[in-house]
Enzyme design. Structure first.
Site, PDB file in Angstrom:
ATOM      1  N   LYS A  10      35.242   2.918 -32.112  1.00 24.92           N
ATOM      2  CA  LYS A  10      36.268   2.168 -31.384  1.00 24.92           C
ATOM      3  C   LYS A  10      36.852   1.010 -32.214  1.00 24.92           C
ATOM      4  O   LYS A  10      36.292   0.627 -33.249  1.00 24.92           O
ATOM      5  CB  LYS A  10      35.660   1.648 -30.076  1.00 24.92           C
ATOM      6  N   TYR A  50      40.934   8.517 -20.972  1.00 24.17           N
ATOM      7  CA  TYR A  50      40.096   7.794 -20.012  1.00 24.17           C
ATOM      8  C   TYR A  50      40.583   7.973 -18.563  1.00 24.17           C
ATOM      9  O   TYR A  50      40.267   7.151 -17.709  1.00 24.17           O
ATOM     10  CB  TYR A  50      40.019   6.321 -20.385  1.00 24.17           C
ATOM     11  N   PHE A  58      38.591  -2.087 -14.760  1.00 24.83           N
ATOM     12  CA  PHE A  58      38.745  -2.401 -16.181  1.00 24.83           C
ATOM     13  C   PHE A  58      39.664  -1.427 -16.916  1.00 24.83           C
ATOM     14  O   PHE A  58      39.791  -1.502 -18.135  1.00 24.83           O
ATOM     15  CB  PHE A  58      37.373  -2.462 -16.869  1.00 24.83           C
ATOM     16  N   ARG A  86      24.131  10.349 -27.156  1.00 27.37           N
ATOM     17  CA  ARG A  86      24.041   9.318 -26.105  1.00 27.37           C
ATOM     18  C   ARG A  86      22.832   8.411 -26.359  1.00 27.37           C
ATOM     19  O   ARG A  86      22.913   7.200 -26.154  1.00 27.37           O
ATOM     20  CB  ARG A  86      23.949   9.963 -24.710  1.00 27.37           C
ATOM     21  N   ASN A 113      32.419  -1.743 -26.924  1.00 32.10           N
ATOM     22  CA  ASN A 113      31.053  -1.278 -27.193  1.00 32.10           C
ATOM     23  C   ASN A 113      30.955  -0.247 -28.310  1.00 32.10           C
ATOM     24  O   ASN A 113      30.069   0.585 -28.327  1.00 32.10           O
ATOM     25  CB  ASN A 113      30.387  -0.821 -25.894  1.00 32.10           C
ATOM     26  N   HIS A 116      32.301   5.762 -28.483  1.00 35.39           N
ATOM     27  CA  HIS A 116      32.337   6.680 -27.337  1.00 35.39           C
ATOM     28  C   HIS A 116      31.553   7.921 -27.711  1.00 35.39           C
ATOM     29  O   HIS A 116      31.612   8.372 -28.858  1.00 35.39           O
ATOM     30  CB  HIS A 116      33.780   7.097 -27.016  1.00 35.39           C
ATOM     31  N   GLU A 127      37.236  17.145 -24.730  1.00 38.75           N
ATOM     32  CA  GLU A 127      37.633  16.006 -25.560  1.00 38.75           C
ATOM     33  C   GLU A 127      37.946  16.452 -26.989  1.00 38.75           C
ATOM     34  O   GLU A 127      38.911  15.976 -27.595  1.00 38.75           O
ATOM     35  CB  GLU A 127      36.528  14.947 -25.535  1.00 38.75           C
TER      36      GLU A 127
HETATM   37  P1  ADP Z   1      30.120   5.185 -21.613  1.00 38.29           P
HETATM   38  O1  ADP Z   1      31.121   4.915 -22.717  1.00 38.29           O
HETATM   39  O2  ADP Z   1      28.766   4.642 -21.937  1.00 38.29           O
HETATM   40  O3  ADP Z   1      30.085   6.634 -21.213  1.00 38.29           O
HETATM   41  P2  ADP Z   1      31.616   4.702 -19.138  1.00 38.29           P
HETATM   42  O4  ADP Z   1      32.060   6.132 -19.236  1.00 38.29           O
HETATM   43  O5  ADP Z   1      30.999   4.235 -17.876  1.00 38.29           O
HETATM   44  O6  ADP Z   1      30.592   4.342 -20.331  1.00 38.29           O
HETATM   45  O7  ADP Z   1      32.849   3.748 -19.431  1.00 38.29           O
HETATM   46  C1  ADP Z   1      33.814   4.090 -20.394  1.00 38.29           C
HETATM   47  C2  ADP Z   1      34.148   2.856 -21.214  1.00 38.29           C
HETATM   48  O8  ADP Z   1      34.776   1.893 -20.361  1.00 38.29           O
HETATM   49  C3  ADP Z   1      32.936   2.107 -21.779  1.00 38.29           C
HETATM   50  O9  ADP Z   1      32.440   2.681 -22.970  1.00 38.29           O
HETATM   51  C4  ADP Z   1      33.523   0.734 -22.015  1.00 38.29           C
HETATM   52  O10 ADP Z   1      34.351   0.679 -23.182  1.00 38.29           O
HETATM   53  C5  ADP Z   1      34.420   0.569 -20.782  1.00 38.29           C
HETATM   54  N1  ADP Z   1      33.691  -0.103 -19.683  1.00 38.29           N
HETATM   55  C6  ADP Z   1      32.708   0.427 -18.919  1.00 38.29           C
HETATM   56  N2  ADP Z   1      32.254  -0.461 -18.016  1.00 38.29           N
HETATM   57  C7  ADP Z   1      32.983  -1.603 -18.226  1.00 38.29           C
HETATM   58  C8  ADP Z   1      32.993  -2.886 -17.613  1.00 38.29           C
HETATM   59  N3  ADP Z   1      32.166  -3.193 -16.619  1.00 38.29           N
HETATM   60  N4  ADP Z   1      33.894  -3.790 -18.073  1.00 38.29           N
HETATM   61  C9  ADP Z   1      34.732  -3.501 -19.087  1.00 38.29           C
HETATM   62  N5  ADP Z   1      34.778  -2.295 -19.709  1.00 38.29           N
HETATM   63  C10 ADP Z   1      33.910  -1.356 -19.285  1.00 38.29           C
HETATM   64 MG    MG Z   2      31.565   7.816 -20.347  1.00 33.14          MG
END
Ligand code: ADP
Ligand code: MG
Length: 139
Positions: A10, A50, A58, A86, A113, A116, A127
């Protein structure tokens, strides 16, 4: 079972020149990078990618973040690659991520974070085709 998963390094990581550092963790975990390309996501691409999160509070922030700087899209291959990646990524919120995971090592926040990774084999397949043709993946 050998399978493939989809990964994105990212913007928070590319901005800090961490592409190689993230890839080192991926490779050390036994996952092979079988396709990789650096791109700047359009707003439409990020929104489509997304889409499942579009009702989340968010979503706008997430799309702004993912289009802020280049990303590196990747296909990873290995034994149980979806679940394995993961594990290597760590929890969504780096505060909850295990030691040695990519998010624990590098992620500044739950939104930014670092990586992905697909959450199922079905989603991985959907994807991957958004970003790669079969001939671009060299296993
Ligand atoms: P993951 O990437 O671990 O699968 P999710 O699919 O739940 O997590 O969320 C997709 C992405 O959305 C996350 O990787 C992160 O970049 C963003 N995200 C998730 N939860 C939050 C939050 N509470 N606040 C801001 N951004 C978030
Ligand atoms: Mg996810």
């Amino acid at each position: 079972m050998t399978e493939r998963t989809f990964s994105i390094i990212k913007p928070d990581a590319t901005e800090r020149n961490l592409t190689g550092a993230v890839n080192a963790v991926i490779e050390a975990a036994g996952l092979r990078i079988v396709a990789q390309r650096r791109i700047h996501l359009s707003k439409a691409q990020a929104e489509k990618f997304y889409e499942i999160h579009k009702e989340r509070p968010f979503f706008g922030e997430l799309v702004d973040f993912m289009t802020r700087s280049p990303v590196v899209v990747q296909v990873l291959e290995g034994d149980n690659a979806v679940a394995r990646y993961r594990e290597v990524m760590g929890a969504t919120n780096p505060a909850n991520a295990d030691e040695g995971t990519i998010r624990k090592l590098f992620a500044p926040s739950v939104g930014e974070n670092t990586v992905h990774g697909s959450d199922s084999a079905e989603n991985a397949a959907m994807e991957i085709v958004q970003f790669f043709t079969d001939d671009q993946i060299v296993g």
